[in-house]
Design an enzyme around this catalytic site. Structure first.
Site, PDB file in Angstrom:
ATOM      1  N   THR A   1     -54.980  -8.462  26.490  1.00  0.00           N
ATOM      2  CA  THR A   1     -55.493  -7.333  25.722  1.00  0.00           C
ATOM      3  C   THR A   1     -56.908  -7.028  26.179  1.00  0.00           C
ATOM      4  O   THR A   1     -57.704  -7.946  26.373  1.00  0.00           O
ATOM      5  CB  THR A   1     -55.481  -7.613  24.207  1.00  0.00           C
ATOM      6  OG1 THR A   1     -56.196  -6.547  23.551  1.00  0.00           O
ATOM      7  CG2 THR A   1     -56.106  -8.946  23.844  1.00  0.00           C
ATOM      8  N   GLY A   2     -57.187  -5.769  26.378  1.00  0.00           N
ATOM      9  CA  GLY A   2     -58.522  -5.409  26.848  1.00  0.00           C
ATOM     10  C   GLY A   2     -58.448  -4.122  27.637  1.00  0.00           C
ATOM     11  O   GLY A   2     -57.503  -3.339  27.479  1.00  0.00           O
TER      12      GLY A   2
ATOM     13  N   THR B   1     -54.024  -4.181  20.673  1.00  0.00           N
ATOM     14  CA  THR B   1     -52.734  -4.446  21.286  1.00  0.00           C
ATOM     15  C   THR B   1     -52.142  -5.732  20.721  1.00  0.00           C
ATOM     16  O   THR B   1     -52.888  -6.623  20.324  1.00  0.00           O
ATOM     17  CB  THR B   1     -52.981  -4.584  22.801  1.00  0.00           C
ATOM     18  OG1 THR B   1     -53.322  -3.300  23.290  1.00  0.00           O
ATOM     19  CG2 THR B   1     -51.793  -5.126  23.549  1.00  0.00           C
TER      20      THR B   1
ATOM     21  N   GLY C   1     -57.321  -2.057  30.130  1.00  0.00           N
ATOM     22  CA  GLY C   1     -56.150  -2.174  30.986  1.00  0.00           C
ATOM     23  C   GLY C   1     -56.406  -1.943  32.460  1.00  0.00           C
ATOM     24  O   GLY C   1     -55.793  -2.586  33.315  1.00  0.00           O
TER      25      GLY C   1
ATOM     26  N   VAL D   1     -51.139   5.189  31.702  1.00  0.00           N
ATOM     27  CA  VAL D   1     -50.393   3.970  31.406  1.00  0.00           C
ATOM     28  C   VAL D   1     -51.321   2.790  31.657  1.00  0.00           C
ATOM     29  O   VAL D   1     -52.034   2.764  32.666  1.00  0.00           O
ATOM     30  CB  VAL D   1     -49.131   3.868  32.298  1.00  0.00           C
ATOM     31  CG1 VAL D   1     -48.429   2.524  32.104  1.00  0.00           C
ATOM     32  CG2 VAL D   1     -48.165   5.021  31.975  1.00  0.00           C
ATOM     33  N   GLY D   2     -51.315   1.845  30.735  1.00  0.00           N
ATOM     34  CA  GLY D   2     -52.213   0.694  30.867  1.00  0.00           C
ATOM     35  C   GLY D   2     -51.544  -0.496  31.524  1.00  0.00           C
ATOM     36  O   GLY D   2     -50.509  -0.378  32.190  1.00  0.00           O
ATOM     37  N   ASP D   3     -52.138  -1.645  31.323  1.00  0.00           N
ATOM     38  CA  ASP D   3     -51.670  -2.882  31.951  1.00  0.00           C
ATOM     39  C   ASP D   3     -50.477  -3.511  31.242  1.00  0.00           C
ATOM     40  O   ASP D   3     -49.705  -4.247  31.869  1.00  0.00           O
ATOM     41  CB  ASP D   3     -52.807  -3.916  31.959  1.00  0.00           C
ATOM     42  CG  ASP D   3     -53.300  -4.202  30.538  1.00  0.00           C
ATOM     43  OD1 ASP D   3     -53.560  -3.238  29.794  1.00  0.00           O
ATOM     44  OD2 ASP D   3     -53.392  -5.382  30.176  1.00  0.00           O
TER      45      ASP D   3
HETATM   46  N1  ASP Z   1     -54.796  -3.351  27.370  1.00  0.00           N
HETATM   47  C1  ASP Z   1     -54.459  -2.182  26.603  1.00  0.00           C
HETATM   48  C2  ASP Z   1     -54.471  -0.997  27.524  1.00  0.00           C
HETATM   49  O1  ASP Z   1     -55.387  -0.868  28.305  1.00  0.00           O
HETATM   50  C3  ASP Z   1     -55.386  -1.928  25.473  1.00  0.00           C
HETATM   51  C4  ASP Z   1     -55.559  -3.073  24.518  1.00  0.00           C
HETATM   52  O2  ASP Z   1     -55.448  -4.215  24.884  1.00  0.00           O
HETATM   53  O3  ASP Z   1     -55.799  -2.796  23.334  1.00  0.00           O
HETATM   54  O4  ASP Z   1     -53.604  -0.179  27.405  1.00  0.00           O
END
Ligand code: ASP
Length: 340
Positions: free
Chosen positions: A256-257, A205, A259, A234-236
């Site tokens: 990032t991580g 991300t 979500g 849908v993520g964070d």
């Molecule tokens: N946080 C993002 C999600 O969960 C993924 C990522 O950080 O790569 O959609």
């Protein structure tokens, strides 16, 4: 080069940079208050063993370029929203990151992207979720912020809105990259025998935070989400206060991580709330949220965070995180590994 109101010696900057990066977690770089841009390109298992020297060079090169060209906007007196949108757009156009071109694939083999941009001055935001045809989701998020009375548009409606706003619409095939396709095949093979085990390993991300000459903070995040995610997930990143947050009274945050953990912890807002209600300094608030609260629930990832005075923190609990900042002296500082 523009200097801040409290110039400090290069030595101090070097020392603080060391502090910031040596621990890969709580460092608070005392860049002089003034225009600053901070970016990330995802956290995950980045070890020197896994990244070839050529790949590493490519990442460092593009992160430096993003910092320099975003910073030029701030130097010319541009606003923090402009700098954030610009920085993220360059990363969306690069296949190296999991956003825009190079976004990861869902379980169904599609690219469904999320993005959010937020202004700390008005605490106004625009976001899009699960979009498949908008070339630059961050531009669509900005359009939602500026040209709609809503905060978050999803799916087909978001795409229709982006087209009406004159943004570039592409065939979904534009987002295809072999690398991400292969990653999906691998994830599918693994998850049939050991579901979820590898889910946290690689993120990509992108996010950016800016502090402009008027003292306004902005934050933005753009992502393809997680490889092998379910349809419609849908993520964070496009959720205010989870993966992205900005408030001129406290700080700006982009995460990032995994979500789901960022949403459950309201990571971005939690950093801000610890500053506002508990009076914690940025570095301590960011450390607590990542290393105590997120880690405590079993979540993996990291954040970039910047307060209204231009102090920054970049904590993560993964092996590495593509990250960097540029401030008053105009030198880009880029890092990948946890021991940098
Ligand atoms: N946080 C993002 C999600 O969960 C993924 C990522 O950080 O790569 O959609």
């Amino acid at each position: 080069m523009k200097t801040g109101s409290r110039p400090i010696s290069n030595l101090l900057i070097a020392a603080c940079t060391l502090l910031l990066c040596a621990c890969g977690e709580t460092g608070q770089a005392r860049t002089a208050p003034g225009i600053t841009l901070v970016i990330h390109g995802g956290a995950g298992t980045m070890s020197r063993k896994e990244i070839t020297p050529e790949r590493e060079r490519q990442y460092r090169e593009i992160l430096s370029r993003v910092l320099e060209s975003g910073f030029a906007i701030l130097e010319e007196g541009g606003g923090s929203l402009d700098a954030v949108e610009h920085a993220i757009r360059i990363m969306e156009d690069s296949p190296l990151f999991n956003a825009g071109k190079g976004a990861v694939f869902t379980n169904e083999g599609k690219n469904e992207m999320d993005a959010l941009i937020m202004s700390g001055a008005e605490r106004n935001a625009g976001a899009v979720a699960s979009v498949t045809t908008i070339k630059n989701p961050i531009r669509a998020a900005r359009a939602v912020l500026e040209h709609s009375q809503h905060v978050l548009l999803a799916g087909r409606g978001a795409e229709k809105f982006a087209a009406e706003q004159g943004l570039e619409i592409v065939d979904p095939a534009y987002f295809f990259t072999q690398r991400r396709w292969d990653a999906l095949q691998k994830a599918k093979e693994k998850s049939s025998t050991n579901p979820r085990k590898d889910d946290w390993k690689k993120f990509g991300t992108v996010g950016a935070l800016a502090l402009d000459a008027r003292g306004n903070l902005a934050a933005g995040t753009s992502t393809g989400g997680l490889t092998n995610k379910l349809y419609g997930r849908v993520g964070d990143s496009p959720i205010i206060g989870a993966g992205t947050y900005a408030n001129n009274d406290t700080c700006a945050v982009s995460g990032t991580g995994q979500g789901e953990y960022f949403m459950r912890n309201l990571v971005g807002y939690d950093v801000s709330a610890l500053m506002e209600y508990a009076g914690l300094p940025l570095a301590e608030a960011a450390r607590k949220v990542i290393h105590e609260k997120l880690t405590g629930l079993g979540g993996r990832g990291g954040i970039i965070a910047m307060d209204k005075d231009g102090h920054i923190a970049m904590p993560f609990n993964t092996e590495g995180m593509y990250r960097g900042y540029i401030s008053t002296h105009g030198e880009p500082h880029v890092f990948i590994y946890g021991d940098e």
